[in-house]
Design a protein around this motif. Structure first.
Motif, PDB file in Angstrom:
ATOM      1  N   PHE A  37       0.816  -1.207   0.000  1.00 10.67           N
ATOM      2  CA  PHE A  37       0.000   0.000   0.000  1.00 10.67           C
ATOM      3  C   PHE A  37       0.854   1.262   0.000  1.00 10.67           C
ATOM      4  O   PHE A  37       0.479   2.284  -0.552  1.00 10.67           O
ATOM      5  CB  PHE A  37      -0.901  -0.015   1.233  1.00 10.67           C
ATOM      6  CG  PHE A  37      -1.813   1.177   1.329  1.00 10.67           C
ATOM      7  CD1 PHE A  37      -2.919   1.262   0.516  1.00 10.67           C
ATOM      8  CD2 PHE A  37      -1.561   2.184   2.240  1.00 10.67           C
ATOM      9  CE1 PHE A  37      -3.773   2.346   0.613  1.00 10.67           C
ATOM     10  CE2 PHE A  37      -2.409   3.268   2.336  1.00 10.67           C
ATOM     11  CZ  PHE A  37      -3.516   3.343   1.518  1.00 10.67           C
ATOM     12  N   LEU A  38       2.071   1.179   0.604  1.00 15.08           N
ATOM     13  CA  LEU A  38       2.914   2.354   0.736  1.00 15.08           C
ATOM     14  C   LEU A  38       3.974   2.462  -0.331  1.00 15.08           C
ATOM     15  O   LEU A  38       4.635   3.476  -0.454  1.00 15.08           O
ATOM     16  CB  LEU A  38       3.618   2.333   2.105  1.00 15.08           C
ATOM     17  CG  LEU A  38       2.695   2.380   3.305  1.00 15.08           C
ATOM     18  CD1 LEU A  38       3.518   2.248   4.576  1.00 15.08           C
ATOM     19  CD2 LEU A  38       1.902   3.657   3.335  1.00 15.08           C
TER      20      LEU A  38
ATOM     21  N   LYS B 236     -13.726   6.818   0.441  1.00  9.11           N
ATOM     22  CA  LYS B 236     -13.699   7.051  -1.005  1.00  9.11           C
ATOM     23  C   LYS B 236     -12.304   7.441  -1.460  1.00  9.11           C
ATOM     24  O   LYS B 236     -11.799   6.947  -2.466  1.00  9.11           O
ATOM     25  CB  LYS B 236     -14.705   8.140  -1.381  1.00  9.11           C
ATOM     26  CG  LYS B 236     -14.790   8.394  -2.879  1.00  9.11           C
ATOM     27  CD  LYS B 236     -15.844   9.445  -3.202  1.00  9.11           C
ATOM     28  CE  LYS B 236     -15.909   9.700  -4.707  1.00  9.11           C
ATOM     29  NZ  LYS B 236     -16.923  10.738  -5.035  1.00  9.11           N
ATOM     30  N   ARG B 237     -11.665   8.326  -0.707  1.00 13.37           N
ATOM     31  CA  ARG B 237     -10.304   8.739  -1.056  1.00 13.37           C
ATOM     32  C   ARG B 237      -9.336   7.559  -0.952  1.00 13.37           C
ATOM     33  O   ARG B 237      -8.441   7.394  -1.776  1.00 13.37           O
ATOM     34  CB  ARG B 237      -9.842   9.875  -0.141  1.00 13.37           C
ATOM     35  CG  ARG B 237     -10.536  11.202  -0.387  1.00 13.37           C
ATOM     36  CD  ARG B 237      -9.994  12.256   0.571  1.00 13.37           C
ATOM     37  NE  ARG B 237     -10.662  13.526   0.402  1.00 13.37           N
ATOM     38  CZ  ARG B 237     -10.264  14.477  -0.441  1.00 13.37           C
ATOM     39  NH1 ARG B 237      -9.198  14.275  -1.182  1.00 13.37           N
ATOM     40  NH2 ARG B 237     -10.921  15.616  -0.534  1.00 13.37           N
TER      41      ARG B 237
ATOM     42  N   LEU C   8      -5.807   3.448  -3.612  1.00 15.30           N
ATOM     43  CA  LEU C   8      -5.492   2.054  -3.902  1.00 15.30           C
ATOM     44  C   LEU C   8      -5.617   1.761  -5.394  1.00 15.30           C
ATOM     45  O   LEU C   8      -4.795   1.043  -5.970  1.00 15.30           O
ATOM     46  CB  LEU C   8      -6.416   1.134  -3.100  1.00 15.30           C
ATOM     47  CG  LEU C   8      -6.091   1.000  -1.610  1.00 15.30           C
ATOM     48  CD1 LEU C   8      -7.232   0.324  -0.874  1.00 15.30           C
ATOM     49  CD2 LEU C   8      -4.801   0.231  -1.409  1.00 15.30           C
ATOM     50  N   LYS C   9      -6.635   2.321  -6.025  1.00 15.55           N
ATOM     51  CA  LYS C   9      -6.830   2.109  -7.455  1.00 15.55           C
ATOM     52  C   LYS C   9      -5.651   2.646  -8.248  1.00 15.55           C
ATOM     53  O   LYS C   9      -5.182   2.023  -9.201  1.00 15.55           O
ATOM     54  CB  LYS C   9      -8.130   2.779  -7.911  1.00 15.55           C
ATOM     55  CG  LYS C   9      -8.473   2.524  -9.373  1.00 15.55           C
ATOM     56  CD  LYS C   9      -9.808   3.158  -9.743  1.00 15.55           C
ATOM     57  CE  LYS C   9     -10.137   2.899 -11.213  1.00 15.55           C
ATOM     58  NZ  LYS C   9     -11.435   3.522 -11.594  1.00 15.55           N
ATOM     59  N   GLN C  10      -5.140   3.816  -7.847  1.00 21.27           N
ATOM     60  CA  GLN C  10      -3.989   4.409  -8.520  1.00 21.27           C
ATOM     61  C   GLN C  10      -2.750   3.531  -8.392  1.00 21.27           C
ATOM     62  O   GLN C  10      -1.850   3.579  -9.227  1.00 21.27           O
ATOM     63  CB  GLN C  10      -3.699   5.797  -7.938  1.00 21.27           C
ATOM     64  CG  GLN C  10      -4.755   6.839  -8.275  1.00 21.27           C
ATOM     65  CD  GLN C  10      -4.514   8.154  -7.559  1.00 21.27           C
ATOM     66  OE1 GLN C  10      -3.578   8.287  -6.771  1.00 21.27           O
ATOM     67  NE2 GLN C  10      -5.356   9.134  -7.826  1.00 21.27           N
TER      68      GLN C  10
ATOM     69  N   PHE D 167     -10.405  -5.258   1.542  1.00 18.42           N
ATOM     70  CA  PHE D 167     -10.175  -6.492   0.796  1.00 18.42           C
ATOM     71  C   PHE D 167     -10.037  -6.110  -0.670  1.00 18.42           C
ATOM     72  O   PHE D 167     -10.903  -5.436  -1.232  1.00 18.42           O
ATOM     73  CB  PHE D 167     -11.341  -7.456   0.999  1.00 18.42           C
ATOM     74  CG  PHE D 167     -11.178  -8.786   0.308  1.00 18.42           C
ATOM     75  CD1 PHE D 167      -9.979  -9.478   0.364  1.00 18.42           C
ATOM     76  CD2 PHE D 167     -12.233  -9.349  -0.398  1.00 18.42           C
ATOM     77  CE1 PHE D 167      -9.819 -10.705  -0.258  1.00 18.42           C
ATOM     78  CE2 PHE D 167     -12.094 -10.578  -1.024  1.00 18.42           C
ATOM     79  CZ  PHE D 167     -10.884 -11.256  -0.956  1.00 18.42           C
ATOM     80  N   SER D 168      -8.933  -6.499  -1.308  1.00 13.98           N
ATOM     81  CA  SER D 168      -8.677  -6.085  -2.684  1.00 13.98           C
ATOM     82  C   SER D 168      -7.917  -7.168  -3.433  1.00 13.98           C
ATOM     83  O   SER D 168      -7.488  -8.170  -2.858  1.00 13.98           O
ATOM     84  CB  SER D 168      -7.881  -4.772  -2.701  1.00 13.98           C
ATOM     85  OG  SER D 168      -6.665  -4.921  -1.986  1.00 13.98           O
ATOM     86  N   SER D 169      -7.746  -6.946  -4.723  1.00 11.76           N
ATOM     87  CA  SER D 169      -6.945  -7.847  -5.550  1.00 11.76           C
ATOM     88  C   SER D 169      -5.969  -7.016  -6.365  1.00 11.76           C
ATOM     89  O   SER D 169      -6.160  -5.812  -6.557  1.00 11.76           O
ATOM     90  CB  SER D 169      -7.841  -8.681  -6.478  1.00 11.76           C
ATOM     91  OG  SER D 169      -8.515  -7.848  -7.402  1.00 11.76           O
TER      92      SER D 169
END
Length: 337
Positions: A15-16, A102-103, A108-110, A132-134
């Motif tokens: 994430f970082l 939302k932010r 994460l999408k970026q 929870f993501s992929s």
């Protein structure tokens, strides 16, 4: 050892890792105060107590109940699942990171994550959020749980990574992360066990912050520094890099992808060898996106034979060469244990 496991070992956190860690902290401190934190609309309340099944996570202040068969990891902080099917790694950052959902999803999408679900919690009266993501790792789809637990001005981050087709691990890993117990009384000295060190002798820099994966220094002994008049220097494990990658081009491209500065101008990039590791040192200037102020960046990337990258980063507003020479002096003392 699998590529997947090495990747987890060398990351502070996926994430970082999208931006340099020192810029991430600085960016958060500038902007989090102006972000509207979400109203915790009926978060799920969890009250955890230490049990015989809890295992203390070394170099942290937390314990969790690991999934069945998990073993304590080494050298990264956390656990390894049987047959290298996944990992749990724990880190912390000295800022509050539970922000507007939302932010957070946009960030994460970026960074290449597809957010599948977000859940708010209060765990032992501490605000927490489970995401929870992929994502794709070296062409293979992976799943990722991330639990952020906010403790005062610090955020503890528990990351669980596992292969996309291991559906039976989803519930086990979620249950494990949500079993977390934080104990403020535990004294942590991660710098005593970090696998690398530097010396700041003969410079103005003082140790300001340590985590299980980073050493942070500044000229005022605070991290981030109290003002632009002070400079900072970070030593960390960065990423796992494919051995076929053009390393010089990769270093240069990373400057273009920096999301916190504009008008990047590379002053020099030189080959360098420190502690038997070959790499590059680069010095570049840019303008901060928030205020348009000039920033001077010094970075050293050292590449291990196994693909791990050590990153040493300096940030200063000093237009002279004084701080740059101090950055160089510190970097050349880098040593692995």
């Amino acid at each position: 050892m699998s590529y997947f496991l090495l990747r987890i070992q060398t990351n502070l956190s996926l994430f970082l890792s999208d931006m340099p860690i020192y810029k991430y902290y600085f960016f958060l401190l500038l902007f989090l105060s102006s972000w509207a934190f979400p109203a915790w609309a009926q978060p799920t309340v969890i009250v955890n107590k230490l049990t015989d099944q809890h295992v203390y996570v070394r170099e942290t202040k937390v314990s969790i109940i690991p999934p069945q068969g998990a073993t304590i990891a080494n050298p990264f902080v956390g656990f390894t699942l049987p047959h290298n099917l996944g990992t749990i790694n724990v880190s912390s950052v000295p800022v509050q990171m539970i922000q507007d959902a939302k932010r957070a999803a946009e960030q994460l999408k970026q960074q290449g994550f597809e957010v599948l679900k977000m859940e708010n919690y209060r765990i032992n009266n501490l605000p927490a959020r489970l995401t929870f993501s992929s994502y794709l790792l070296n062409g293979f789809k992976q799943k990722h749980y991330q639990l952020m637990l906010e403790v005062g001005k610090e955020t503890i981050i528990l990351n669980a990574h596992f292969a996309f087709d291991q559906e039976d691990l989803e519930e086990a890993l979620k249950k494990s992360l949500l079993s977390v117990v934080y104990d403020a009384k535990i004294e942590v000295k991660p710098k005593d066990v970090l696998p690398f060190k530097v010396s700041t002798a003969g410079t103005r820099f003082k140790l300001a912050k340590t985590t299980p994966t980073t050493l942070s220094y500044s000229t005022d002994g605070q991290f981030p520094p109290a003002s632009r008049a002070h400079s900072m220097f970070i030593v960390m494990n960065a990423v796992k890099l494919d051995q076929t990658t053009d390393k010089k081009q990769w270093v240069l491209e990373s400057k273009k992808q920096n999301k916190t500065i504009t008008s990047v101008q590379v002053a020099f990039i030189n080959e360098i060898t420190i502690d038997g590791l070959d790499g590059y040192e680069v010095y570049f200037k840019g303008k901060s996106k928030d205020k348009g102020l000039i920033e001077n960046h010094y970075e050293v990337f050292l590449f291990s034979p196994f693909g791990a990258v050590y990153k040493l980063s300096g940030l200063t507003a000093d237009p002279t060469n004084k701080t740059l020479e101090e950055f160089k002096k510190i970097a050349r003392t880098f040593e692995r244990f």
